[in-house]
Enzyme design. Sequence first.
Site, mmCIF file in Angstrom:
data_model
loop_
_atom_site.group_PDB
_atom_site.id
_atom_site.type_symbol
_atom_site.label_atom_id
_atom_site.label_comp_id
_atom_site.label_asym_id
_atom_site.label_seq_id
_atom_site.Cartn_x
_atom_site.Cartn_y
_atom_site.Cartn_z
ATOM 1 C CG HIS A 9 82.358 12.172 82.889
ATOM 2 N ND1 HIS A 9 82.496 12.456 84.227
ATOM 3 C CD2 HIS A 9 82.748 10.887 82.733
ATOM 4 C CE1 HIS A 9 82.972 11.396 84.842
ATOM 5 N NE2 HIS A 9 83.137 10.418 83.959
ATOM 6 C CB CYS A 41 71.287 3.956 73.312
ATOM 7 S SG CYS A 41 72.417 4.234 71.957
HETATM 8 C C1 PEP Z 1 74.462 9.348 71.104
HETATM 9 O O1 PEP Z 1 75.200 9.910 70.301
HETATM 10 O O2 PEP Z 1 73.231 9.570 71.166
HETATM 11 C C2 PEP Z 1 75.009 8.360 72.044
HETATM 12 C C3 PEP Z 1 74.218 7.604 72.770
HETATM 13 O O3 PEP Z 1 76.359 8.287 72.131
HETATM 14 P P1 PEP Z 1 77.242 9.290 73.022
HETATM 15 O O4 PEP Z 1 76.316 10.159 73.799
HETATM 16 O O5 PEP Z 1 78.099 8.438 73.869
HETATM 17 O O6 PEP Z 1 77.985 10.025 71.936
#
Ligand code: PEP
Length: 742
Positions: A385, A692
């Site tokens: 976070h 992402c």
């Molecule tokens: C990921 O798992 O790469 C992602 C973008 O989701 P999060 O970091 O929110 O789990």
Amino acid sequence: MIVWLEEVDKDDVTIVGGKGANLGELIRLGVPVPEGFVVDANTFKKFVEDTGLKERIKEILSNVDVNDTRELEEASRKIREMIEETPMPKYVEEEIKKYYRELCKDCYVAIRSSATAEDLPSASFAGQQETYLNVRGEDEVVDKVKKCWSSLYTPRAIFYRVQHGFKHEDVSIAVVVQKMVNSEKSGVMFTSHPTTGEKIAIIEAVFGLGEAIVSGAVTPDHYEYDRINRKIVKIDVAQKKFMLTRRDGKTVKIDLGEEGKNRVLSDEEIERLVEFGEIIEEHYGNPQDVEWAIENGKIYIVQSRPVTTIREIERMEVEGEIIVKGLGASPGIGVGSVKVVLSSEEIGKVKDGDVLVTIMTTPDMVPAMRKVSAIVTDEGGLTCHAAIVSRELGIPAVVGTGNATKILRDGMMVTVDGEKGFVYRGELKERKVEERVVSLAPQIVTATEVKVNISIPDVAEKVARETNADGVGLFRIEHMVLGLKKHPMKYIKDGEVEVYIEELYKGMKKVVEAFYPKPVWIRTLDAPTDEFRHMEGGGDEPIESNPMLGFRGIRRDLKEVEHFRAEMRAIKRLIDEGYTNVGIMLPLVSRVDEVLKAKRIAEEEGIPIGKIDFGIMIETPASALIIEDIIRECGITFVSFGTNDLTQYTLAVDRNNENVAYLYDESHPAVLRLIENVINVCRKYNVKTSICGQAGSDPKFAETLVRLGIDSISANPDAVHRIREVVARIEKRMILEKVREI
Ligand code: PEP
Ligand code: MG
């Protein structure tokens, strides 16, 4: 109508297009640009009217469902074929040939489409302005003009116009035909110093064609000219290994050997170039980034764009006593007085400019996080976070120190280096070690879209403005939901689902509006039980021995289906208001039936699935391995690699466990192989691919992905510019590699 470039200026942009108008402007200023003419937009209009194509195109387009990729491609193919195969009216053809003959006798020309003002958005969305180099002969010229015309109907351009309610009949296209310069020397020039704005012109030069510089394949000579004192102040002659030149219409590479050590530009040539640069800069009122070429001793200005450069201090350094070490999670140097916050109740004591030190930040700390000069946490990795939020807010952060809350004391003055991951004692002076220039305008256009990740709706507008990203490749709604008064399921149990939907809708709208009409992929809630337990009403969260493998992502939403329905209703409200740029992205998919069920529920809630983007995250090896089944059975339009999770599940390395952090490696061949496999399958089915996860903000990883053929990369806000530059460079290098193969 056909006009010579010197006959047009910026007021003609609607009929000669942006490119034509710009070139015309330069000629008027007395700046030498390669000669040429423009087949204006009215000519195309007349062509489709006189040949009856207009009605036929209209008819094809009136029946096409643009969300059906096959139909769309078929329609595009038909129209383009019709345009390319229908003979031009004789008088138009003769006119083009006449201008070509007057321009030169059988010389090589470059033919480029020039989007008119009405069609600029779809042309740039389509990411391609058709260009044909090395065209020779009257018939060939006529043929390529038609090919440029037909580029008005690429699938992406048609799609864009339909999505945005533009009428196909209204758009047109102009075509610029220009003599090719087979330069013996070429390069680029900043008319003023791009970092300081001083009146120092900077010129880079190579032998042969300019592609060698742009791609970074050859180190150019570097010259600086002091425009106030009118003299050359710097001459760095580089060893230029090879040059590119054109022979019989082909680009060939010639090794330069000893000759490569020679200086490219003479003093007189530098002075002449600077004179032209000054004329252009004065005319446009701001410094210019100019491409130039010299053929047979004559200088040509091939292109000029404004550079609005900001001075981005890329790397600052401090030296001193390091008292705490962790991971550099958000770059920058912050100095301030320490405030240790052990629970969110104490957050009130944090004042402007303090350094917030805590075990791990929580969403209710976000208001305080905005005003601090740096953030330091005991726990967390690059995707925690604190890391995500601080990057989004642009505040330096060091995470995962293990002991910051024990070592640092309230009131201590410290200096935090968010790049290196160090906290130093005292208030230290920064030293500049590297400066980097980011050009804000014009935007570099890349074929691979560069998007941005968002998690705080309040900063969406600022991020959209500052990054000019091609959309949002991941809108994480967890941070917004965690910031609400109570646990989502508590709203539902308390009969307040409408209040919850309203909250979701308000947050989502901020992002969707900030980026409209660029796509925003909203990810449905991915709520690990441990992160949601501390919320009011979170006491019912099951205690799990490994929450990362537990009740989260789409599997959870399909169990707590009322929650999923609430998300769909919030999204539906946006779509009903006309925000068709929303997309829905499902997290942590591992089975075909999960996608099918989610899709069915979305449809039951009135989401027009066929009309918006609907896709999944690739975060589990399972989803990567069965991607073909998912595509065939579920009809998704995109996938996005969540490498943060994909890495942990592939390597069996808990992303939150510092004991195994040394094994966490997104570039592990197993992860890369999964990614490659998914990209290949998706290409076969025309499903868009994106990333992402944090790896998308890493320039090296971005290079790998571009080479694998990914369609877009979604990076953290602070990384967008750099990733865009890297992508542009790799794409150019790939073109050059192709050229070399020939
Ligand atoms: C990921 O798992 O790469 C992602 C973008 O989701 P999060 O970091 O929110 O789990
Ligand atoms: Mg994830």
